[in-house]
Motif scaffolding. Structure first.
Motif, PDB file in Angstrom:
ATOM      1  N   UNK A 145     -22.123 -31.481  -8.800  1.00 38.29           N
ATOM      2  CA  UNK A 145     -22.429 -32.014  -9.835  1.00 38.29           C
ATOM      3  C   UNK A 145     -24.013 -31.626 -10.215  1.00 38.29           C
ATOM      4  N   UNK A 146     -24.602 -31.910 -11.122  1.00 41.16           N
ATOM      5  CA  UNK A 146     -26.066 -31.868 -11.260  1.00 41.16           C
ATOM      6  C   UNK A 146     -26.895 -32.505 -10.256  1.00 41.16           C
ATOM      7  N   UNK A 147     -26.679 -33.326  -9.417  1.00 42.51           N
ATOM      8  CA  UNK A 147     -27.381 -33.925  -8.618  1.00 42.51           C
ATOM      9  C   UNK A 147     -26.830 -33.491  -7.200  1.00 42.51           C
ATOM     10  N   UNK A 148     -26.411 -32.256  -7.146  1.00 42.87           N
ATOM     11  CA  UNK A 148     -25.853 -31.537  -5.813  1.00 42.87           C
ATOM     12  C   UNK A 148     -25.029 -32.119  -5.108  1.00 42.87           C
ATOM     13  N   UNK A 149     -24.086 -33.178  -5.823  1.00 46.96           N
ATOM     14  CA  UNK A 149     -22.783 -33.700  -4.812  1.00 46.96           C
ATOM     15  C   UNK A 149     -21.640 -33.151  -5.366  1.00 46.96           C
ATOM     16  N   UNK A 150     -20.775 -33.196  -4.246  1.00 42.83           N
ATOM     17  CA  UNK A 150     -19.543 -32.463  -4.878  1.00 42.83           C
ATOM     18  C   UNK A 150     -18.759 -33.337  -6.003  1.00 42.83           C
ATOM     19  N   UNK A 151     -18.317 -32.204  -7.030  1.00 38.62           N
ATOM     20  CA  UNK A 151     -17.985 -32.654  -8.216  1.00 38.62           C
ATOM     21  C   UNK A 151     -16.429 -32.901  -8.191  1.00 38.62           C
ATOM     22  N   UNK A 152     -16.117 -33.950  -8.335  1.00 45.82           N
ATOM     23  CA  UNK A 152     -14.553 -34.333  -8.090  1.00 45.82           C
ATOM     24  C   UNK A 152     -13.758 -34.185  -9.667  1.00 45.82           C
ATOM     25  N   UNK A 182     -13.961 -40.270   1.518  1.00 46.04           N
ATOM     26  CA  UNK A 182     -12.702 -41.105   1.350  1.00 46.04           C
ATOM     27  C   UNK A 182     -11.975 -40.730   0.115  1.00 46.04           C
ATOM     28  N   UNK A 183     -13.054 -40.209  -0.928  1.00 42.73           N
ATOM     29  CA  UNK A 183     -12.310 -39.923  -2.109  1.00 42.73           C
ATOM     30  C   UNK A 183     -11.587 -38.275  -1.918  1.00 42.73           C
ATOM     31  N   UNK A 184     -12.173 -37.730  -1.193  1.00 43.70           N
ATOM     32  CA  UNK A 184     -11.641 -36.189  -0.839  1.00 43.70           C
ATOM     33  C   UNK A 184     -10.399 -36.516   0.038  1.00 43.70           C
ATOM     34  N   UNK A 185     -10.427 -37.548   0.887  1.00 39.98           N
ATOM     35  CA  UNK A 185      -9.381 -37.414   1.923  1.00 39.98           C
ATOM     36  C   UNK A 185      -8.254 -38.156   1.030  1.00 39.98           C
ATOM     37  N   UNK A 186      -8.678 -39.150   0.173  1.00 39.99           N
ATOM     38  CA  UNK A 186      -7.496 -39.835  -0.515  1.00 39.99           C
ATOM     39  C   UNK A 186      -6.786 -38.600  -1.426  1.00 39.99           C
ATOM     40  N   UNK A 187      -7.560 -37.978  -2.248  1.00 41.08           N
ATOM     41  CA  UNK A 187      -6.991 -36.715  -3.115  1.00 41.08           C
ATOM     42  C   UNK A 187      -6.011 -35.691  -2.263  1.00 41.08           C
ATOM     43  N   UNK A 188      -6.517 -35.576  -0.763  1.00 44.75           N
ATOM     44  CA  UNK A 188      -5.713 -34.594  -0.202  1.00 44.75           C
ATOM     45  C   UNK A 188      -4.511 -35.289   0.216  1.00 44.75           C
ATOM     46  N   UNK A 189      -4.531 -36.545   0.468  1.00 44.65           N
ATOM     47  CA  UNK A 189      -3.258 -37.203   1.087  1.00 44.65           C
ATOM     48  C   UNK A 189      -2.409 -37.461  -0.259  1.00 44.65           C
ATOM     49  N   UNK A 190      -2.952 -37.557  -1.550  1.00 46.03           N
ATOM     50  CA  UNK A 190      -1.904 -37.501  -2.578  1.00 46.03           C
ATOM     51  C   UNK A 190      -1.030 -36.323  -2.757  1.00 46.03           C
ATOM     52  N   UNK A 191      -1.458 -35.321  -2.241  1.00 47.40           N
ATOM     53  CA  UNK A 191      -0.651 -34.017  -2.333  1.00 47.40           C
ATOM     54  C   UNK A 191       0.014 -33.643  -0.775  1.00 47.40           C
ATOM     55  N   UNK A 192      -0.216 -34.503   0.187  1.00 50.35           N
ATOM     56  CA  UNK A 192       0.249 -34.241   1.499  1.00 50.35           C
ATOM     57  C   UNK A 192      -0.481 -33.306   1.866  1.00 50.35           C
ATOM     58  N   UNK A 193      -1.752 -33.051   1.845  1.00 52.63           N
ATOM     59  CA  UNK A 193      -2.651 -32.031   2.569  1.00 52.63           C
ATOM     60  C   UNK A 193      -3.327 -32.609   3.669  1.00 52.63           C
ATOM     61  N   UNK A 194      -3.582 -31.820   4.604  1.00 51.77           N
ATOM     62  CA  UNK A 194      -4.217 -32.040   5.866  1.00 51.77           C
ATOM     63  C   UNK A 194      -5.784 -32.064   5.495  1.00 51.77           C
TER      64      UNK A 194
END
Lengths: 407, 152
Positions: A145-152, A182-194
């Motif tokens: 993002x514009x403030x250098x955080x991971x853009x979801x 937690x947002x990234x791990x939830x997103x990964x879980x939603x498609x069964x990714x490690x």
């Protein structure tokens, strides 16, 4: 509150001089200084208990084994984990390579996707590039993002059932930005990714209970948290560690060895081939003892205060631009910046003349440098032993750099 | 002068901010690229050699003041010189920077008489970690001239 004067006296190196000035060490994101307790623990191990571990019935071997496994327990408890799921590695880099080779190589196929962020350290990029070359899996980057955080935003477009691994750092070594774990791990879980969490910068600076992160693996290094170089840890869920193949064979990691086949020792020893870094493990254990005695909450608050002070003082320097979030709740104490047209290496040389150690360069994050469109940055990074006066010295040295460059 | 002022002489900052011969060459020329992987400094150059003489040169790069100023001064100095004179200059420069073992060829009583403006880079000797910055352009030049040697 930390009694900083007393705490600083635990770190012998902080009283040395560099170029005629008291050392101002602002490079803890690269490696941290070591307290006497860590140095003494390793010295005592070699003087009193040195022997190889897990073999031989003599007293010294039993003591060494107890110290080594005792260190594993300390490190595991430090992150709220079980020792049986905590593997000693050479460091974060080796830990991620274990996952890439031991899991990725055996589970990825052509067309699969490995999702990572553009802010990753080379240690969390290059192993996946190698695995991608072997398997045909593709690397997909999340941007910032514009403030250098991971853009979801748009992550839904990237996530599908071909995503097998989502790997990301808990805290960037360049921008200092934290998460979003937690947002990234939830997103990964939603498609069964490690999920793989690079904890090299997070674990030293924040209280971590790995059970609170829904991730499969977490890697971190001792030398970035007051411990020695040459050792780190890989934590994993029992299931993933069981299905992961060892990437190195040799002594210590076997159950039985016949002419043509062998069977593996149980986790974690399955991943610890050869004589391990025993003294380093002992030092690692002493380091987490030291951090726990000060208190990780206290350390995190101290660093937030220092980082706030640093960001405010750096804002007083004309033509200085910080690459990272301004909100200290969203970031840690690694502060990357550029100053006018003065190259970071020149800044580092000028600061070094006043005994101030900072990092200049690409910070093992060239894709991020390209993304930010800078050749390099200067970085000051803080830890529990830093004090506001050191930031004042940094700011006045930066003003001197401006003078030298005719600004 | 302090060691730092000695390092960042005005002529160095001038070459850093206004690099000479920046660009690329068209037509027949030699090309080489150099990088310092530890710090990310990059330098690439094109040189045209005709009848054993460097007749044109252009450079591109990014990096610290020392690496870029060293390259800019080098480019200015080599045009019009024979390849063997350039090789001699390179050797003297490396001696001055203590990249090659031997006595510093610069004459302190007659500043500029041996290596011209390049002598301003002598201050780098006091900063051992920065010597590789000053050397990047020169090792890239040597790579390019080696190609010339192989072609002739």
């Amino acid at each position: 509150m930390i009694d900083l004067e007393r705490l600083r006296s635990d770190f012998p190196i902080l009283s040395r001089e560099v170029n005629g000035h008291r050392l101002v060490y602002l490079d803890s994101a690269a490696t941290t200084q070591k307290p006497t307790a860590v140095l003494d623990s390793m010295d005592a191990y070699y003087r009193e208990s040195n022997a190889n571990v897990h073999r031989g019935a003599h007293t010294l071997s039993a003591e060494a084994t107890e110290l080594y496994e005792g260190a594993r327990t300390k490190v595991a408890h430090f992150i709220g984990a079980k020792p049986a799921q905590t593997v000693f590695t050479r460091g974060t880099t080796t830990a991620i390579n274990h996952i890439a080779y031991g899991w990725g190589l055996n589970h990825l196929n052509e067309g699969d996707k490995i999702v990572l962020t553009i802010a990753e350290h080379h240690a969390n990029i290059v192993p996946w590039q190698i695995i991608s070359r072997h398997t045909g899996a593709e690397l997909v980057y999340l941007e910032l993002t514009d403030d250098y955080r991971v853009d979801l935003n748009g992550i839904d477009r990237i996530l599908d059932d071909r995503v097998k691994i989502v790997t990301f750092s808990g805290m960037s070594n360049v921008t200092g930005a934290i998460g979003p774990i937690n947002l990234l791990s939830e997103a990964a879980r939603s498609v069964g990714a490690l999920t793989v969490l690079d904890g090299a910068q997070l674990v030293p600076h924040h209280p971590v209970d790995v059970a609170e992160f829904d991730v499969d693996f977490m890697a971190f290094s001792a030398h970035k948290m007051l411990g020695p170089t040459g050792i780190g840890a890989l934590w994993g869920t029992r299931e993933r560690l069981e299905e992961m193949e060892p990437t190195e064979g040799g002594g210590e990691m076997i159950n039985t060895v016949d002419r043509h086949v062998s069977t593996w020792a149980p986790v974690p020893h399955k991943f610890e081939a050869g004589t391990p870094p025993i003294a380093e493990a002992v030092g690692f254990g002493a380091a987490v003892d030291y951090l726990s005695a000060v208190g990780m909450d206290v350390i995190a608050q101290h660093e937030r205060d220092l980082t706030r002070y640093a960001l405010d003082r750096l804002a007083e320097v004309p033509d200085l631009k910080v690459y990272g979030p301004d909100d200290v709740l969203l970031r840690g104490g690694a502060v990357s910046f550029e100053l006018a047209d003065i190259h970071p290496h020149d800044i580092a040389t000028i600061l070094d003349q006043e005994g101030i150690a900072i990092r200049a360069g690409h910070h093992c994050a060239r894709p991020l440098m390209q993304y930010l469109d800078v050749p390099a940055t200067a970085r000051a990074s803080f830890y529990l032993y830093n004090i506001p006066e050191e930031i004042d010295k940094l700011v006045s040295a930066l003003m001197n750099a401006r003078r030298i460059f005719g600004l | 002068m302090s060691q730092l002022d000695e390092l960042y002489r005005e002529v160095i900052l001038d070459h850093y901010r206004n690099p000479r011969r920046r660009g690329t060459l068209s037509g027949d020329h030699l090309h080489a690229e150099g990088v310092n992987p530890s710090c990310g400094d990059e330098f690439s150059l094109d040189i045209e050699v005709r009848d054993g003489v460097v007749v044109d040169a252009a450079m591109q790069g990014q990096g610290c003041s020392i690496s870029q100023a060293s390259g800019s001064m080098m480019m200015n100095t080599i045009v019009g010189k024979s390849v063997s004179d350039v090789e001699d200059l390179t050797y003297k420069f490396k001696l001055m920077m203590s990249i090659e073992e031997g006595d510093n060829p610069v004459d302190p009583d007659r500043p500029g008489s041996v290596l011209g403006d390049l002598e301003a880079l002598q201050g780098v000797r006091k900063f051992p970690v920065r010597i590789k910055c000053a050397g990047l352009a020169w090792s890239t030049l040597s790579d390019a001239l080696q190609q010339a040697g192989q072609e002739s």
